[in-house]
Design a protein around this motif. Structure first.
Motif, mmCIF file in Angstrom:
data_model
loop_
_atom_site.group_PDB
_atom_site.id
_atom_site.type_symbol
_atom_site.label_atom_id
_atom_site.label_comp_id
_atom_site.label_asym_id
_atom_site.label_seq_id
_atom_site.Cartn_x
_atom_site.Cartn_y
_atom_site.Cartn_z
ATOM 1 N N VAL A 329 11.820 -1.785 1.930
ATOM 2 C CA VAL A 329 12.180 -2.734 2.977
ATOM 3 C C VAL A 329 11.342 -2.340 4.179
ATOM 4 N N PHE A 330 10.398 -3.202 4.556
ATOM 5 C CA PHE A 330 9.382 -2.812 5.539
ATOM 6 C C PHE A 330 9.146 -3.912 6.560
ATOM 7 N N GLY A 331 9.196 -3.524 7.829
ATOM 8 C CA GLY A 331 8.839 -4.407 8.935
ATOM 9 C C GLY A 331 8.174 -3.571 10.010
ATOM 10 N N ALA A 332 7.250 -4.162 10.748
ATOM 11 C CA ALA A 332 6.475 -3.373 11.706
ATOM 12 C C ALA A 332 6.023 -4.222 12.883
ATOM 13 N N MET A 333 5.648 -3.540 13.956
ATOM 14 C CA MET A 333 5.063 -4.208 15.108
ATOM 15 C C MET A 333 3.600 -4.553 14.815
ATOM 16 N N GLN A 334 3.164 -5.648 15.396
ATOM 17 C CA GLN A 334 1.810 -6.149 15.130
ATOM 18 C C GLN A 334 0.738 -5.185 15.641
ATOM 19 N N ASP A 335 1.060 -4.407 16.691
ATOM 20 C CA ASP A 335 0.056 -3.521 17.270
ATOM 21 C C ASP A 335 -0.049 -2.175 16.553
ATOM 22 N N LYS A 336 0.709 -1.993 15.484
ATOM 23 C CA LYS A 336 0.620 -0.763 14.699
ATOM 24 C C LYS A 336 -0.486 -0.876 13.650
ATOM 25 N N ASP A 337 -0.942 0.274 13.170
ATOM 26 C CA ASP A 337 -1.956 0.304 12.112
ATOM 27 C C ASP A 337 -1.265 0.071 10.766
ATOM 28 N N ILE A 338 -0.930 -1.179 10.512
ATOM 29 C CA ILE A 338 -0.195 -1.515 9.289
ATOM 30 C C ILE A 338 -1.041 -1.225 8.058
ATOM 31 N N ASP A 339 -2.337 -1.487 8.147
ATOM 32 C CA ASP A 339 -3.222 -1.193 7.015
ATOM 33 C C ASP A 339 -3.204 0.299 6.678
ATOM 34 N N GLY A 340 -3.206 1.143 7.718
ATOM 35 C CA GLY A 340 -3.165 2.584 7.495
ATOM 36 C C GLY A 340 -1.867 3.038 6.866
ATOM 37 N N VAL A 341 -0.757 2.430 7.273
ATOM 38 C CA VAL A 341 0.547 2.747 6.672
ATOM 39 C C VAL A 341 0.557 2.338 5.204
ATOM 40 N N ILE A 342 0.072 1.132 4.917
ATOM 41 C CA ILE A 342 0.033 0.632 3.535
ATOM 42 C C ILE A 342 -0.812 1.539 2.653
ATOM 43 N N ALA A 343 -1.934 2.016 3.180
ATOM 44 C CA ALA A 343 -2.841 2.847 2.380
ATOM 45 C C ALA A 343 -2.142 4.088 1.835
ATOM 46 N N HIS A 344 -1.233 4.662 2.623
ATOM 47 C CA HIS A 344 -0.538 5.883 2.182
ATOM 48 C C HIS A 344 0.585 5.597 1.189
ATOM 49 N N LEU A 345 1.148 4.396 1.231
ATOM 50 C CA LEU A 345 2.374 4.142 0.469
ATOM 51 C C LEU A 345 2.229 3.140 -0.667
ATOM 52 N N LYS A 346 1.127 2.421 -0.732
ATOM 53 C CA LYS A 346 1.036 1.327 -1.709
ATOM 54 C C LYS A 346 1.152 1.815 -3.154
ATOM 55 N N GLY A 347 0.695 3.006 -3.449
ATOM 56 C CA GLY A 347 0.784 3.522 -4.815
ATOM 57 C C GLY A 347 2.161 4.035 -5.184
ATOM 58 N N ARG A 348 3.076 4.073 -4.210
ATOM 59 C CA ARG A 348 4.415 4.614 -4.453
ATOM 60 C C ARG A 348 5.501 3.541 -4.410
ATOM 61 N N ILE A 349 5.131 2.313 -4.091
ATOM 62 C CA ILE A 349 6.083 1.208 -3.977
ATOM 63 C C ILE A 349 5.814 0.196 -5.087
ATOM 64 N N ASP A 350 6.873 -0.194 -5.806
ATOM 65 C CA ASP A 350 6.751 -1.216 -6.853
ATOM 66 C C ASP A 350 7.096 -2.603 -6.335
ATOM 67 N N HIS A 351 8.135 -2.678 -5.513
ATOM 68 C CA HIS A 351 8.616 -3.971 -5.038
ATOM 69 C C HIS A 351 8.736 -3.936 -3.515
ATOM 70 N N TRP A 352 8.017 -4.846 -2.860
ATOM 71 C CA TRP A 352 8.006 -4.901 -1.401
ATOM 72 C C TRP A 352 8.925 -6.020 -0.918
ATOM 73 N N CYS A 353 9.894 -5.677 -0.076
ATOM 74 C CA CYS A 353 10.779 -6.650 0.569
ATOM 75 C C CYS A 353 10.434 -6.612 2.057
ATOM 76 N N LEU A 354 9.611 -7.530 2.491
ATOM 77 C CA LEU A 354 9.062 -7.528 3.845
ATOM 78 C C LEU A 354 9.950 -8.346 4.779
#
Length: 432
Positions: A329-354
């Motif tokens: 379950v993920f939500g974020a501010m637009q001014d954050k480095d969302i791409d950088g956060v995704i890069a660290h976690l994408k291989g560990r998450i199966d189902h994204w509830c945004l």
């Protein structure tokens, strides 16, 4: 101007309208109002800054001092569910009435000086602490350090927990620039503790330039241990056979070390015994920081919202053992480095509830979905799909969807903005 009978929510709504900017870094306005209010402390003050880990460090320091019988004031931000969480005296949240009284005092003192919401509330809580007869005060920096409102107070001990990229639009786009901003809480001739294992050169140089007493992890203090217990070693004090902190996660020993280094430099003014240290570490509580809820499926709450925190969260998830599927379950501010956060976690998450979030500067769930797709995250169709991405308008809706789909051997990780975690925490509290 709120009336004399105004409630805390009415005051907070008023404060949000006082200044044209949510963030307006600088100390001149805050210093002027502080002087008018006569805010001063006659007890030790510890100021804690850093990109990540500062809240946990504050909580451990507070817990150990309280176990030793000291009356402690703790100021942190932001809050999760209630504004009152920002001001704790002797372990209890400040009452609405106590906060309203201080708000009225700041309003009366500021005259024509415009203050942001954070500046105004910081001054109110500082005045509350100054009048509370405390033995120690712990203040968490809001943003950066050098120009943060908390920095109007000269710390007896300053701690910088970590330095990484966040709030680049205010602090700079490199660790060196950000390190200089964080080091702004250091004071000449006073202990300046840094628990970042690789501190920026700018932080070290600034500490040396002003003549601060710089304590570096690995040089002036450190830790060692095994799976059962750990030890702290400082310049002139050792703490052996310590239990691991109740706060879970890969970096908590670094945070605990920083807190123990602060106790070491304050040991003549605030002595804390060995058993009090052990009890404080074991009993510390700090919601939303790799917090694992009881029951099945496993639910983890973590306010990781930048790449550095996401990397730590990823490491902590790896250490948890096997789970069939992991829902996020993920939500974020637009001014954050969302791409950088995704890069660290994408291989560990199966189902994204945004989830969307109730702030204008929040990223829409659909925007985050496009970033996931661009990062190579695959989304399937149907109930049997092993990888999915779904979008929701609130954290509660996203969390309910994850709960309905997960079985007892799965894991749900709620992370990102404080608002994401707070939304789920509020839903959980209503159920309980």
């Amino acid at each position: 101007m709120p009336t004399s009978s105004a409630s805390l929510p009415e005051w907070l709504a008023h404060l949000e309208s006082l200044h044209p900017k949510a963030i307006n870094l600088g100390l001149e306005r805050v210093s002027a109002v502080k002087d008018r209010l006569g805010i001063a402390f006659d007890c030790p003050v510890v100021v804690v800054g850093g990109t990540n880990g500062k809240g946990s460090t504050c909580a451990m320091l507070e817990s150990m001092l309280r176990q030793a019988g000291y009356r402690v004031g703790l100021y942190t931000s932001p809050h999760l569910l209630h504004f009152n969480e920002r001001a704790r005296i002797d372990g209890d949240m400040a009452s609405d009435a106590a906060l309203v009284e201080q708000f009225a005092a700041v309003e009366a003192a500021r005259g024509d000086i415009s203050l942001t919401y954070f500046e105004f509330t910081t001054l109110a809580i500082l005045r509350l602490f100054a009048q509370a007869g405390l033995d120690a005060v712990i203040l968490e920096v809001g943003l950066g350090g050098r120009l943060d409102a908390v920095n109007v107070i000269d710390a007896d001990v300053a701690i910088v927990t970590s330095v990484d990229l966040d709030h680049q639009e205010y602090l700079g786009d490199t660790r060196e620039k950000i390190g200089f901003e964080k080091a702004g809480i250091f004071r000449a001739g006073r202990p300046a503790i840094c628990s970042d294992p690789v501190p920026p050169k700018s932080l070290i140089e600034h500490a040396e330039a002003i003549g601060a007493d710089l304590w570096l992890v690995g040089r002036d203090f450190n830790y060692s241990g095994d799976k059962q217990q750990w030890n702290y070693g400082g310049r002139g004090q050792r703490r052996n056979a310590l239990g691991y902190p109740a706060l879970r996660g890969a970096n908590q020993l670094l945070n605990a070390c920083a807190a123990l280094a602060a106790l070491e430099v304050l040991r003549l003014r605030l002595p804390v015994g060995a058993q009090e240290v052990r009890n404080g570490l074991v009993m510390v509580d700090w919601p939303g920081r790799f917090q694992v809820l009881p029951g099945r499926p496993t639910v983890v709450l973590d306010v990781a919202h930048n790449p550095h925190a996401a990397a730590t969260l990823a490491q902590n998830l790896d250490n948890m053992g096997f789970h069939r599927f992991t829902y996020a379950v993920f939500g974020a501010m637009q001014d954050k480095d969302i791409d950088g956060v995704i890069a660290h976690l994408k291989g560990r998450i199966d189902h994204w509830c945004l989830t969307d979030l109730p702030l204008p500067r929040a990223a829409f769930a659909e925007e985050i979905k496009q970033k996931l797709l661009a990062a190579g995250v695959v989304t399937g169709e149907g109930a049997d799909a092993e990888s999915t991405i779904a979008c929701f308008t609130t954290p509660v809706e996203a969390y309910e969807n994850a709960l309905n789909r997960a079985d007892e051997n799965d894991r749900i990780v709620v992370f990102g903005s404080f608002l994401t975690v707070a939304g789920v925490m509020e839903a959980q509290s209503k159920k309980n």
